[in-house]
Scaffold this active site. Structure first.
Site, PDB file in Angstrom:
ATOM      1  N   THR A   1      16.322  25.294  34.503  1.00 17.87           N
ATOM      2  CA  THR A   1      16.110  26.487  35.886  1.00 17.87           C
ATOM      3  C   THR A   1      15.503  27.411  34.843  1.00 17.87           C
ATOM      4  OG1 THR A   1      17.889  27.303  36.056  1.00 17.87           O
ATOM      5  CG2 THR A   1      16.797  25.629  36.870  1.00 17.87           C
TER       6      THR A   1
ATOM      7  N   GLY B   1      20.792  29.495  33.525  1.00 16.62           N
ATOM      8  CA  GLY B   1      22.356  29.365  33.079  1.00 16.62           C
ATOM      9  C   GLY B   1      21.835  30.076  31.953  1.00 16.62           C
TER      10      GLY B   1
ATOM     11  N   HIS C   1       7.845  47.213  30.220  1.00 14.41           N
ATOM     12  CA  HIS C   1       8.759  47.839  31.416  1.00 14.41           C
ATOM     13  C   HIS C   1      10.856  48.072  30.836  1.00 14.41           C
ATOM     14  CE1 HIS C   1       5.583  48.733  34.652  1.00 14.41           C
ATOM     15  NE2 HIS C   1       5.695  49.153  33.404  1.00 14.41           N
ATOM     16  N   ASN C   2      11.091  47.087  30.853  1.00 10.35           N
ATOM     17  CA  ASN C   2      12.303  46.951  30.159  1.00 10.35           C
ATOM     18  C   ASN C   2      12.260  45.769  29.173  1.00 10.35           C
ATOM     19  OD1 ASN C   2      11.183  44.720  33.126  1.00 10.35           O
ATOM     20  ND2 ASN C   2      11.902  46.364  33.787  1.00 10.35           N
TER      21      ASN C   2
ATOM     22  N   ASP D   1      19.772  24.195  26.399  1.00 10.45           N
ATOM     23  CA  ASP D   1      20.623  23.151  26.080  1.00 10.45           C
ATOM     24  C   ASP D   1      19.553  21.384  25.908  1.00 10.45           C
ATOM     25  OD1 ASP D   1      19.002  22.817  28.999  1.00 10.45           O
ATOM     26  OD2 ASP D   1      21.395  23.154  29.932  1.00 10.45           O
TER      27      ASP D   1
ATOM     28  N   CYS E   1      16.793  25.739  29.066  1.00  8.10           N
ATOM     29  CA  CYS E   1      17.906  24.900  30.394  1.00  8.10           C
ATOM     30  C   CYS E   1      17.271  24.969  31.620  1.00  8.10           C
ATOM     31  CB  CYS E   1      19.055  25.968  30.110  1.00  8.10           C
ATOM     32  SG  CYS E   1      19.127  26.790  31.932  1.00  8.10           S
TER      33      CYS E   1
ATOM     34  N   ARG F   1       9.391  56.888  30.598  1.00  2.00           N
ATOM     35  CA  ARG F   1      10.168  56.646  31.675  1.00  2.00           C
ATOM     36  C   ARG F   1      10.273  55.318  31.919  1.00  2.00           C
ATOM     37  NH1 ARG F   1       5.246  54.893  33.766  1.00  2.00           N
ATOM     38  NH2 ARG F   1       5.024  53.251  34.917  1.00  2.00           N
ATOM     39  N   HIS F   2      10.467  54.205  31.015  1.00  2.00           N
ATOM     40  CA  HIS F   2      11.115  53.520  31.049  1.00  2.00           C
ATOM     41  C   HIS F   2      12.032  52.972  30.298  1.00  2.00           C
ATOM     42  CE1 HIS F   2       7.875  51.967  33.380  1.00  2.00           C
ATOM     43  NE2 HIS F   2       7.242  51.784  32.496  1.00  2.00           N
TER      44      HIS F   2
HETATM   45  C1  RB5 Z   1      22.495  21.138  33.024  1.00  2.00           C
HETATM   46  O1  RB5 Z   1      22.361  20.398  34.081  1.00  2.00           O
HETATM   47  C2  RB5 Z   1      21.149  22.824  34.208  1.00  2.00           C
HETATM   48  O2  RB5 Z   1      22.781  23.442  35.000  1.00  2.00           O
HETATM   49  C3  RB5 Z   1      21.237  23.854  32.799  1.00  2.00           C
HETATM   50  O3  RB5 Z   1      20.103  23.228  31.826  1.00  2.00           O
HETATM   51  C4  RB5 Z   1      20.629  24.772  33.450  1.00  2.00           C
HETATM   52  O4  RB5 Z   1      19.248  24.377  34.505  1.00  2.00           O
HETATM   53  C5  RB5 Z   1      21.935  25.895  33.914  1.00  2.00           C
HETATM   54  O5  RB5 Z   1      21.503  26.670  34.365  1.00  2.00           O
END
Ligand code: RB5
Length: 149
Positions: free
Chosen positions: A66, A69, A97-98, A7, A64, A131-132
């Site tokens: 964090t 999202g 593993h995943n 984003d 994004c 096993r994975h």
């Molecule tokens: C956008 O403000 C923010 O919510 C997005 O970049 C992200 O962190 C969502 O998980």
């Protein structure tokens, strides 16, 4: 081929990581966004996840604020195993593993040097199978709403 998406918040870090991987000769495709006008992360998580799910791109890397999202959106696509990482250890183990096929990084959480280490660890690691694989098969049953045993 690695699919990239972000984003507007993840755009700058995505662009820097694309340059970084490009300098190593790694091919990539950018699914947007392409400018810093406010936009919605599900659009790009979905586009990258579809390209990986269809086999058009081998792996995907998403950004994004964090990483949360955009990874949630990607994980709604059948066959996608997206992980949010803020350190290299989880990135490596998530491949070994995943068998994760999408990596998500939070640009508000992780700086450029650490992001490079996370991406390198993730790309260098190989799925160990055994096993994975049994557990991945169980996840795929959940996707199909089938009983686990
Ligand atoms: C956008 O403000 C923010 O919510 C997005 O970049 C992200 O962190 C969502 O998980």
């Amino acid at each position: 081929m690695i699919a990239f998406g972000s984003d507007h918040v993840g755009l700058e870090l995505k662009n820097k990581i694309m340059v970084y991987l490009g300098s190593k000769g790694i091919a990539y495709r950018d699914f947007g966004c392409y400018n810093d006008i406010r936009t919605d992360y599900p659009e790009y998580g979905y586009a990258v996840a579809q390209s990986v799910s269809r086999g058009e791109c081998e792996l995907g890397i998403l950004f994004c604020g964090t990483g949360v999202g955009i990874s949630l959106a990607a994980n709604k696509v059948i066959g996608i195993r997206a992980v949010v990482c803020s350190e290299p250890y989880t990135a490596r183990l998530s491949r070994q593993h995943n068998n994760t096929n999408i990596l998500a990084i939070g640009s508000r959480v992780v700086g450029l040097d650490l992001a490079k280490m996370i991406v390198d660890s993730w790309l260098d690691a190989k799925f160990e199978g055994g096993r994975h694989q049994v557990r991945i098969d169980m996840i795929e049953k959940i996707e199909k709403n089938c009983p686990l045993s």
